[in-house]
Write a protein that holds these residues in place. Sequence first.
Motif, PDB file in Angstrom:
ATOM      1  N   THR A  53     -64.431  33.442 -48.855  1.00  0.00           N
ATOM      2  CA  THR A  53     -63.729  32.366 -49.546  1.00  0.00           C
ATOM      3  C   THR A  53     -62.719  32.950 -50.526  1.00  0.00           C
ATOM      4  O   THR A  53     -62.681  34.160 -50.766  1.00  0.00           O
ATOM      5  N   LEU A  65     -50.815  31.257 -40.429  1.00  0.00           N
ATOM      6  CA  LEU A  65     -51.606  32.415 -40.863  1.00  0.00           C
ATOM      7  C   LEU A  65     -51.074  33.712 -40.271  1.00  0.00           C
ATOM      8  O   LEU A  65     -51.099  34.757 -40.931  1.00  0.00           O
ATOM      9  N   LEU A  69     -62.500  31.381 -44.887  1.00  0.00           N
ATOM     10  CA  LEU A  69     -62.151  32.110 -43.679  1.00  0.00           C
ATOM     11  C   LEU A  69     -63.429  32.592 -43.000  1.00  0.00           C
ATOM     12  O   LEU A  69     -64.416  32.898 -43.663  1.00  0.00           O
ATOM     13  N   PRO A  73     -55.801  28.844 -46.915  1.00  0.00           N
ATOM     14  CA  PRO A  73     -57.133  28.361 -46.553  1.00  0.00           C
ATOM     15  C   PRO A  73     -58.159  28.865 -47.556  1.00  0.00           C
ATOM     16  O   PRO A  73     -58.147  30.037 -47.922  1.00  0.00           O
ATOM     17  N   TYR A  87     -61.073  38.587 -49.756  1.00  0.00           N
ATOM     18  CA  TYR A  87     -60.088  37.601 -49.279  1.00  0.00           C
ATOM     19  C   TYR A  87     -58.731  38.293 -49.122  1.00  0.00           C
ATOM     20  O   TYR A  87     -58.251  38.947 -50.043  1.00  0.00           O
ATOM     21  N   GLU A  94     -59.612  30.188 -39.743  1.00  0.00           N
ATOM     22  CA  GLU A  94     -59.938  29.301 -40.860  1.00  0.00           C
ATOM     23  C   GLU A  94     -60.889  28.190 -40.424  1.00  0.00           C
ATOM     24  O   GLU A  94     -61.237  27.326 -41.227  1.00  0.00           O
ATOM     25  N   TYR A  95     -61.331  28.242 -39.163  1.00  0.00           N
ATOM     26  CA  TYR A  95     -62.152  27.167 -38.623  1.00  0.00           C
ATOM     27  C   TYR A  95     -63.603  27.589 -38.411  1.00  0.00           C
ATOM     28  O   TYR A  95     -63.859  28.698 -37.933  1.00  0.00           O
TER      29      TYR A  95
END
Length: 312
Positions: free
Chosen positions: A78, A218, A99, A96, A84, A200-201
């Motif tokens: 995160t 991205l 991740l 986002p 990150y 990101e999903y």
Amino acid sequence: MNYYRELLFLKELNGVGPARINRFYVPKLSKGIDIAELITIVKENESKIDDSNIDSALRKADLLHDTYSKRDDLRIITVFDDEYPAKLKSLENNAPVILYAKGDISVSEKPSLSVIGTRTPGEWSSKVEQQMVGKVIELSDRVIVSGLAQGCDTIAHRTCLEKGGLTIAVLPCGFDHIFPEENEGLCNEIVAKGGLLISEYPPEVEATRYTFVNRDILIAAMSDAAFVMECGADSGTMHTVKDAIRLNRKVAAFSTDLMDKGIYDGNVKIISEMNGIPVSDTDSLKIFLDDISTVTVEEQPVQMSLFDFMGD
């Protein structure tokens, strides 16, 4: 603490998007509030969100948190984690907040170049791309970033691996629904050879037109610069090109007089109308690589509004 559960909760709320989460809620969470305090803040500041939406969002967040936090094949990162990717911070409020990754996340901090293009390159273009990517690996330590799609993306990833380089695949889907399916083996090879898969999903999400557009953003952000092998003027590749330009990344495109060898009207547009740098052979590629080696992402300031990535 990376506030994964809390961020999941916010993402499940109706009408609360990435910009709102980044701008308003991330600073609140950084002060160390718990989920109960967060819910109180939501009730006080989101007049269109009712108790039923809050309850539903909390149940979904708990389910996702409990399901994915237990998986040892998945890294959850995160905006609160040191790992990150710093380059994504150039997206500012559109970055986002969560991740999902497999592989070596530190690869994202290395010098990088996205290599992108059509899903249906001609035989000649495919061979030229292999030569170009091979030359990038030979001349530099740049990580090759692409989107795992058929065609130019797949060629970029595979050639990079064959030449001993590192590559990052940015997915338009969750890890349980790799798209295209035939590239699942390629994903495994990318990780096995020290590269990175990132999305990101959550793993259960399948690719859609919307997720492809977000994937393109991205790719642009994860790269220090972009190189377009072959694309049409109205192709999806142009999304990534426009995103890269918005982020002040330099963009190069393959330039050729042999227009019958592929679809290059997108390349022509990039060069003639978008200040793209023409690359016609390995010598001009070397000049481009030398040029971008003098500029880092941190030296490329960018100011963006909420609407900057809402399409053209």
